[in-house]
Scaffold this motif. Structure first.
Motif, PDB file in Angstrom:
ATOM      1  N   ASP A 113       0.824  -1.206   0.000  1.00  0.00           N
ATOM      2  CA  ASP A 113       0.000   0.000   0.000  1.00  0.00           C
ATOM      3  C   ASP A 113       0.860   1.259   0.000  1.00  0.00           C
ATOM      4  O   ASP A 113       0.408   2.326   0.392  1.00  0.00           O
ATOM      5  CB  ASP A 113      -0.917  -0.002   1.222  1.00  0.00           C
ATOM      6  CG  ASP A 113      -1.963   1.091   1.183  1.00  0.00           C
ATOM      7  OD1 ASP A 113      -2.590   1.251   0.124  1.00  0.00           O
ATOM      8  OD2 ASP A 113      -2.140   1.789   2.201  1.00  0.00           O
ATOM      9  N   SER A 114       2.097   1.131  -0.440  1.00  0.00           N
ATOM     10  CA  SER A 114       2.992   2.289  -0.492  1.00  0.00           C
ATOM     11  C   SER A 114       3.115   2.792  -1.931  1.00  0.00           C
ATOM     12  O   SER A 114       2.540   2.231  -2.857  1.00  0.00           O
ATOM     13  CB  SER A 114       4.375   1.911   0.041  1.00  0.00           C
ATOM     14  OG  SER A 114       5.066   1.106  -0.894  1.00  0.00           O
ATOM     15  N   ASP A 115       3.893   3.853  -2.096  1.00  0.00           N
ATOM     16  CA  ASP A 115       4.137   4.400  -3.430  1.00  0.00           C
ATOM     17  C   ASP A 115       5.429   3.878  -4.034  1.00  0.00           C
ATOM     18  O   ASP A 115       5.846   4.329  -5.112  1.00  0.00           O
ATOM     19  CB  ASP A 115       4.212   5.938  -3.358  1.00  0.00           C
ATOM     20  CG  ASP A 115       2.891   6.567  -2.952  1.00  0.00           C
ATOM     21  OD1 ASP A 115       1.841   6.012  -3.320  1.00  0.00           O
ATOM     22  OD2 ASP A 115       2.917   7.607  -2.259  1.00  0.00           O
ATOM     23  N   SER A 116       6.061   2.927  -3.351  1.00  0.00           N
ATOM     24  CA  SER A 116       7.348   2.405  -3.818  1.00  0.00           C
ATOM     25  C   SER A 116       7.284   0.895  -3.986  1.00  0.00           C
ATOM     26  O   SER A 116       6.458   0.229  -3.357  1.00  0.00           O
ATOM     27  CB  SER A 116       8.455   2.751  -2.816  1.00  0.00           C
ATOM     28  OG  SER A 116       8.539   4.137  -2.606  1.00  0.00           O
ATOM     29  N   ASN A 162       5.043  -4.410  -6.801  1.00  0.00           N
ATOM     30  CA  ASN A 162       4.765  -3.053  -7.253  1.00  0.00           C
ATOM     31  C   ASN A 162       3.783  -2.349  -6.320  1.00  0.00           C
ATOM     32  O   ASN A 162       3.006  -3.004  -5.612  1.00  0.00           O
ATOM     33  CB  ASN A 162       4.178  -3.087  -8.670  1.00  0.00           C
ATOM     34  CG  ASN A 162       5.165  -3.618  -9.692  1.00  0.00           C
ATOM     35  OD1 ASN A 162       6.358  -3.340  -9.618  1.00  0.00           O
ATOM     36  ND2 ASN A 162       4.668  -4.383 -10.656  1.00  0.00           N
ATOM     37  N   PRO A 163       3.767  -1.033  -6.316  1.00  0.00           N
ATOM     38  CA  PRO A 163       2.768  -0.310  -5.526  1.00  0.00           C
ATOM     39  C   PRO A 163       1.353  -0.729  -5.913  1.00  0.00           C
ATOM     40  O   PRO A 163       1.026  -0.860  -7.090  1.00  0.00           O
ATOM     41  CB  PRO A 163       3.034   1.157  -5.901  1.00  0.00           C
ATOM     42  CG  PRO A 163       4.455   1.192  -6.318  1.00  0.00           C
ATOM     43  CD  PRO A 163       4.707  -0.118  -7.002  1.00  0.00           C
ATOM     44  N   GLY A 164       0.529  -0.979  -4.910  1.00  0.00           N
ATOM     45  CA  GLY A 164      -0.848  -1.379  -5.167  1.00  0.00           C
ATOM     46  C   GLY A 164      -1.029  -2.842  -5.510  1.00  0.00           C
ATOM     47  O   GLY A 164      -2.159  -3.296  -5.742  1.00  0.00           O
TER      48      GLY A 164
END
Length: 231
Positions: free
Chosen positions: A99-102, A133-135
């Motif tokens: 759940d991060s952007d990285s 991957n993010p998400g």
């Protein structure tokens, strides 16, 4: 008289400054910063944090335990991995979400049940170059040959031993490659033989609840949100 007045004024001003300084320090100590990324991995107080230290809540980097199935439903409704056979161990699964952007590197990270954690032998080791991957979600089944899309998740089968999460109480431990604890899930508070998974509600941030209470008639959702949609 002039010198006495000056001395008295100096003392009064000094005392006021002292009081102001003391009040500011006390106020600073009373105010605690709010971290929107603070959650409890068990759904209750008394979890551990991502550094492996004890504490009531868990600050996460964005890689979340979102769903866990330790008690697959009986018969074919319990075929969570979709391989055409319901097996009480192989159809167990653990779902994580980035759940991060990285991107998140899982290389060498491990999953244990309580027995294997005591012996230091992981149930599962993520292979090298496992990048999430993010998400994106990650699903680890206890065994079998998973068949399905699973919301575009990265899907794994437990590499060393089936998950074998005990319905009457067990602990799932997720560590880094050095076996530093990152996430711990205590099954004991949920040991009621639910014949369905436990999932966070709301997704990612909420406490764990039985899946059917979130998605009526749906007993688990490996790789997707409870309603079947992608993360």
């Amino acid at each position: 008289m002039k010198n006495k007045f000056q001395n008295t004024s100096f003392l009064v001003v000094t005392f006021i400054l002292f009081l102001l300084g003391s009040t500011q320090c006390a106020k600073t100590d009373d105010v605690q910063p709010i971290d929107n990324n603070t959650v409890d991995t068990t759904g209750n107080s008394g979890g551990i944090d991502t550094t492996g230290n004890s504490g009531g809540t868990v600050t996460y980097s964005g890689f979340i335990l979102n769903e866990i199935l330790y008690d697959p439903p009986a018969n074919m409704p319990g075929d969570a991995n979709g391989d055409g056979t319901r097996d009480p161990n192989e159809d167990e699964f653990i779902e994580f979400v980035n759940d991060s952007d990285s991107s998140y590197d899982l290389s060498g990270h491990m999953i244990f049940d309580a027995t294997n954690f005591s012996s230091g032998v992981p149930n599962h080791i993520f292979p090298n170059n496992t990048i999430v991957n993010p998400g994106q979600s990650v699903v680890v089944f206890g065994g079998g040959s998973p068949v399905g899309i699973f919301g575009g998740a990265q899907v794994f089968v437990s590499s060393n031993a089936v998950m074998n999460l005990n319905n009457s109480g067990d602990i799932m431990t997720y560590t880094d490659s050095l076996q530093n604890i990152l996430i711990e899930f205590d099954i004991n508070p949920y040991s009621n033989n639910p014949n369905e998974s436990y999932t966070r509600s709301p997704e990612i941030t909420g406490n764990f609840t039985q899946h059917d209470s979130v998605a009526n008639g749906i007993l688990f959702s490996p790789g997707t949100k409870a309603d079947g949609s992608s993360f």
